[in-house]
Design an enzyme around this catalytic site. Structure first.
Site, PDB file in Angstrom:
ATOM      1  N   TYR A 154     -30.018 -13.727 -10.535  1.00 16.58           N
ATOM      2  CA  TYR A 154     -28.887 -13.642 -11.382  1.00 16.58           C
ATOM      3  C   TYR A 154     -27.704 -13.085 -10.551  1.00 16.58           C
ATOM      4  O   TYR A 154     -28.183 -12.292  -9.780  1.00 16.58           O
ATOM      5  CB  TYR A 154     -29.271 -12.589 -12.416  1.00 16.58           C
ATOM      6  CG  TYR A 154     -29.939 -12.991 -13.760  1.00 16.58           C
ATOM      7  CD1 TYR A 154     -29.894 -14.028 -14.446  1.00 16.58           C
ATOM      8  CD2 TYR A 154     -31.103 -11.857 -13.962  1.00 16.58           C
ATOM      9  CE1 TYR A 154     -30.514 -14.360 -15.547  1.00 16.58           C
ATOM     10  CE2 TYR A 154     -31.698 -12.291 -15.214  1.00 16.58           C
ATOM     11  CZ  TYR A 154     -31.494 -13.549 -16.025  1.00 16.58           C
ATOM     12  OH  TYR A 154     -32.140 -13.838 -17.133  1.00 16.58           O
ATOM     13  N   SER A 193     -38.456 -12.314 -11.361  1.00 16.10           N
ATOM     14  CA  SER A 193     -37.038 -12.273 -11.756  1.00 16.10           C
ATOM     15  C   SER A 193     -36.389 -11.077 -10.994  1.00 16.10           C
ATOM     16  O   SER A 193     -36.753 -10.252 -10.559  1.00 16.10           O
ATOM     17  CB  SER A 193     -37.018 -11.875 -13.391  1.00 16.10           C
ATOM     18  OG  SER A 193     -35.984 -11.393 -13.803  1.00 16.10           O
ATOM     19  N   ARG A 199     -33.313 -17.784 -26.113  1.00 23.60           N
ATOM     20  CA  ARG A 199     -32.848 -16.580 -26.262  1.00 23.60           C
ATOM     21  C   ARG A 199     -31.516 -16.274 -25.875  1.00 23.60           C
ATOM     22  O   ARG A 199     -30.793 -15.276 -25.885  1.00 23.60           O
ATOM     23  CB  ARG A 199     -33.487 -15.636 -25.142  1.00 23.60           C
ATOM     24  CG  ARG A 199     -35.050 -15.620 -25.354  1.00 23.60           C
ATOM     25  CD  ARG A 199     -35.772 -15.019 -24.083  1.00 23.60           C
ATOM     26  NE  ARG A 199     -35.693 -13.581 -24.120  1.00 23.60           N
ATOM     27  CZ  ARG A 199     -36.456 -12.803 -24.507  1.00 23.60           C
ATOM     28  NH1 ARG A 199     -37.274 -13.166 -25.483  1.00 23.60           N
ATOM     29  NH2 ARG A 199     -36.313 -11.309 -24.176  1.00 23.60           N
ATOM     30  N   GLY A 202     -40.406 -23.292 -25.277  1.00 22.32           N
ATOM     31  CA  GLY A 202     -41.153 -23.781 -26.205  1.00 22.32           C
ATOM     32  C   GLY A 202     -42.496 -24.087 -26.142  1.00 22.32           C
ATOM     33  O   GLY A 202     -43.312 -24.531 -27.002  1.00 22.32           O
ATOM     34  N   LYS A 248     -31.724 -23.303 -12.779  1.00 24.36           N
ATOM     35  CA  LYS A 248     -32.511 -23.125 -13.918  1.00 24.36           C
ATOM     36  C   LYS A 248     -31.445 -22.999 -15.119  1.00 24.36           C
ATOM     37  O   LYS A 248     -30.273 -22.353 -14.859  1.00 24.36           O
ATOM     38  CB  LYS A 248     -33.294 -21.991 -14.032  1.00 24.36           C
ATOM     39  CG  LYS A 248     -33.770 -21.528 -15.422  1.00 24.36           C
ATOM     40  CD  LYS A 248     -35.134 -20.366 -14.898  1.00 24.36           C
ATOM     41  CE  LYS A 248     -35.808 -20.131 -16.164  1.00 24.36           C
ATOM     42  NZ  LYS A 248     -35.187 -19.253 -17.348  1.00 24.36           N
ATOM     43  N   HIS A 269     -33.478 -21.075 -22.150  1.00 27.35           N
ATOM     44  CA  HIS A 269     -33.920 -19.671 -21.731  1.00 27.35           C
ATOM     45  C   HIS A 269     -34.903 -19.269 -23.179  1.00 27.35           C
ATOM     46  O   HIS A 269     -34.833 -18.238 -23.455  1.00 27.35           O
ATOM     47  CB  HIS A 269     -32.581 -18.859 -21.733  1.00 27.35           C
ATOM     48  CG  HIS A 269     -32.781 -17.583 -21.045  1.00 27.35           C
ATOM     49  ND1 HIS A 269     -32.226 -17.580 -19.859  1.00 27.35           N
ATOM     50  CD2 HIS A 269     -33.496 -16.471 -21.043  1.00 27.35           C
ATOM     51  CE1 HIS A 269     -32.621 -16.387 -19.121  1.00 27.35           C
ATOM     52  NE2 HIS A 269     -33.119 -15.570 -20.168  1.00 27.35           N
ATOM     53  N   GLY A 325     -38.155 -10.933 -17.269  1.00 31.95           N
ATOM     54  CA  GLY A 325     -37.651  -9.646 -16.757  1.00 31.95           C
ATOM     55  C   GLY A 325     -38.423  -8.698 -17.144  1.00 31.95           C
ATOM     56  O   GLY A 325     -38.969  -8.921 -18.324  1.00 31.95           O
TER      57      GLY A 325
HETATM   58  C1  LIG Z   1     -39.278 -11.488 -22.350  1.00 33.11           C
HETATM   59  C2  LIG Z   1     -38.595 -12.695 -21.401  1.00 33.11           C
HETATM   60  C3  LIG Z   1     -37.661 -12.292 -20.530  1.00 33.11           C
HETATM   61  C4  LIG Z   1     -37.203 -13.196 -19.709  1.00 33.11           C
HETATM   62  N1  LIG Z   1     -36.611 -13.011 -18.523  1.00 33.11           N
HETATM   63  C5  LIG Z   1     -35.795 -13.792 -17.498  1.00 33.11           C
HETATM   64  C6  LIG Z   1     -35.182 -13.557 -16.578  1.00 33.11           C
HETATM   65  O1  LIG Z   1     -35.295 -12.289 -16.002  1.00 33.11           O
HETATM   66  N2  LIG Z   1     -34.631 -14.507 -16.060  1.00 33.11           N
HETATM   67  C7  LIG Z   1     -34.567 -15.740 -16.260  1.00 33.11           C
HETATM   68  O2  LIG Z   1     -34.184 -16.777 -15.580  1.00 33.11           O
HETATM   69  N3  LIG Z   1     -35.412 -16.256 -17.464  1.00 33.11           N
HETATM   70  C8  LIG Z   1     -35.835 -15.295 -18.182  1.00 33.11           C
HETATM   71  N4  LIG Z   1     -36.557 -15.706 -19.436  1.00 33.11           N
HETATM   72  C9  LIG Z   1     -36.582 -17.061 -19.606  1.00 33.11           C
HETATM   73  C10 LIG Z   1     -37.862 -17.632 -19.085  1.00 33.11           C
HETATM   74  O3  LIG Z   1     -37.676 -17.717 -17.822  1.00 33.11           O
HETATM   75  C11 LIG Z   1     -38.044 -19.058 -19.831  1.00 33.11           C
HETATM   76  O4  LIG Z   1     -37.155 -19.748 -19.441  1.00 33.11           O
HETATM   77  C12 LIG Z   1     -38.276 -18.994 -21.263  1.00 33.11           C
HETATM   78  O5  LIG Z   1     -39.290 -17.926 -21.798  1.00 33.11           O
HETATM   79  C13 LIG Z   1     -39.098 -20.191 -21.850  1.00 33.11           C
HETATM   80  O6  LIG Z   1     -39.155 -20.474 -23.071  1.00 33.11           O
HETATM   81  P1  LIG Z   1     -40.774 -19.956 -23.671  1.00 33.11           P
HETATM   82  O7  LIG Z   1     -40.724 -18.577 -23.716  1.00 33.11           O
HETATM   83  O8  LIG Z   1     -40.407 -20.348 -25.331  1.00 33.11           O
HETATM   84  O9  LIG Z   1     -41.619 -20.802 -23.181  1.00 33.11           O
HETATM   85  C14 LIG Z   1     -37.223 -14.603 -20.123  1.00 33.11           C
HETATM   86  C15 LIG Z   1     -38.016 -15.094 -21.247  1.00 33.11           C
HETATM   87  C16 LIG Z   1     -38.713 -14.005 -22.029  1.00 33.11           C
HETATM   88  C17 LIG Z   1     -39.278 -14.354 -23.065  1.00 33.11           C
END
Ligand SMILES: Cc1cc2nc3c(=O)[nH]c(=O)nc-3n(C[C@H](O)[C@H](O)[C@H](O)COP(=O)(O)O)c2cc1C
Length: 373
Positions: free
Chosen positions: A129, A106, A275, A303, A248, A272, A79
């Site tokens: 979502y 997203s 996060r 990761g 997911k 995620h 996002g």
């Molecule tokens: C800045 C940011 C925003 C994200 N926003 C979403 C989102 O809107 N929807 C979602 O399903 N996952 C979101 N994610 C998770 C990512 O899809 C993904 O699962 C995650 O970044 C993978 O981990 P990594 O960054 O360590 O590779 C977000 C991740 C980050 C870093």
């Protein structure tokens, strides 16, 4: 100078972005031990290369949904990409299209579904979502209408994770800088100029949909989802969505099997990117613990910072991997060229890793090539 590794891209991103924005991109939940654990899981896996194999033309193609793909990578849904780079969703989607890999938009994107479909000629997936069922139906049918055939349902955000960096900085959308954020922004003039030229980003899909009241927009901003969404709701979504459906955020093999029993086409093992729940296990550990026999296509993220990580996940049974922060660092550093550079780097390093481990193709990767501690 092109990025020599992902740390290089990350440092460039850090220099360009105000601290609050970089922290939004880079940070994790709570004490951020999950970020360390996600990296640690990859260091548990070491290669045991074969020798005297013909690796003169390594084949990088992967396979899912019964189709061959040029590379085993997918751009993960993220996002607020527009806060990292003006028009960030389109920049990422174009970078993905040029490499022939799917881009996933997203729900919390800063560009509408329709605009991405109109401006980018590549494979695009949509991530859902569920804030309200009505809104989810509306978003899914908008995605279908513009030709999107793969829907990803994200299941690991029933509520927002406690992200201490964002709480400290006051980062939120709509981005309305208070005095501290304003000073931070002024100190990063290249970033600020881009944002002023383009206008601070908003949750474009929410603004443009009839089903989204002001309350639902606010709910998405605070990631207040429909916490009653359960297996029956998934079964109904499966019935109503005519395309491929991927779930997911799965973190247990019994949940993965249950998804498959409901007719889901793919499962993404993901926490995620650490996060959400700081103490959640790393998805790679699931693959380390037991060979996955899921009966559907299997993807993994969380990761992954270089091609060697990707090769480890693929060797342990994933069909493809999703790039999250890795590609965002490139985007935040230099925009579309940066995102392209990250994908190119992954591709070049994928070929090198295959060559070094004595494996002629991605499809031939197997557990036999790794040892796990
Ligand atoms: C800045 C940011 C925003 C994200 N926003 C979403 C989102 O809107 N929807 C979602 O399903 N996952 C979101 N994610 C998770 C990512 O899809 C993904 O699962 C995650 O970044 C993978 O981990 P990594 O960054 O360590 O590779 C977000 C991740 C980050 C870093």
């Amino acid at each position: 100078m092109p990025f020599i590794d992902i740390h290089h891209a990350r440092r460039k991103a850090q220099r360009r972005l105000p601290r609050a924005v970089f922290d939004y991109l880079d940070g994790g939940a709570e004490n951020e031990q999950g970020l360390t654990q996600n990296r640690h899981a990859f260091s548990r896996v070491r290669f045991r290369p074969h020798r005297l194999v013909d690796v003169s033309s390594p084949d990088t193609s992967a396979s899912w949904f019964g189709e061959s793909r040029p590379l085993p990578f997918i751009v993960a849904p993220t996002g607020l990409n527009g806060i990292l780079w003006p028009d960030g969703d389109v920049a990422l989607a174009r970078a993905a299209a040029s490499a022939g890999i799917p881009f996933c938009l997203s729900t919390a994107a800063t560009t509408t579904i329709e605009e991405v479909a109109r401006r980018v000629d590549g494979e695009f997936w949509f991530q859902l979502y569920v804030v309200t069922r009505e809104l989810a139906d509306d978003l899914a049918s908008r995605a279908w209408k513009v030709g999107c055939r793969v829907l990803i349902l994200t299941t690991d955000v029933p509520v927002n994770g406690k992200r201490l960096r964002d709480l400290r900085s006051g980062f939120k959308i709509p981005f309305r800088p208070g005095p501290r954020l304003a000073i931070d922004a002024i100190r990063h003039p290249r970033w600020l100029a881009g944002q002023l030229r383009h206008g601070f980003p908003e949750l474009a899909n929410m603004k443009s949909t009839g089903a989204a009241s002001l309350e639902t927009q606010a709910a998405l901003m605070a990631r207040k989802m429909d916490t009653s969404f359960d297996w029956d709701a998934l079964a109904r979504l499966r019935d109503s969505w005519r395309g491929r459906l991927i779930v997911k955020g799965i973190m247990r093999m019994d949940d993965a099997w249950r998804c498959v029993s409901l007719g889901v086409d793919g499962v993404i093992l993901s926490n995620h990117g650490a996060r959400q729940l700081d103490d959640a296990d790393s998805p790679l550990n699931l693959l380390i613990d037991s060979p996955p026999e899921v009966g559907s296509d299997l993807f993994l993220d969380s990761g992954i910072r270089d091609a060697s990580d990707a090769v480890k996940a693929l060797s342990l049974g994933a069909n493809g991997v999703m790039l999250g922060r890795a590609i965002l660092y490139g985007l935040a550093a230099t925009g579309e060229p940066g995102a392209r550079e990250v994908i190119d780097m992954f591709k070049t390093d994928l070929i090198r890793t295959l060559t070094l481990i004595g494996c002629p193709s991605v499809k031939a990767l197997s557990r036999d090539l790794v040892a796990c501690s």
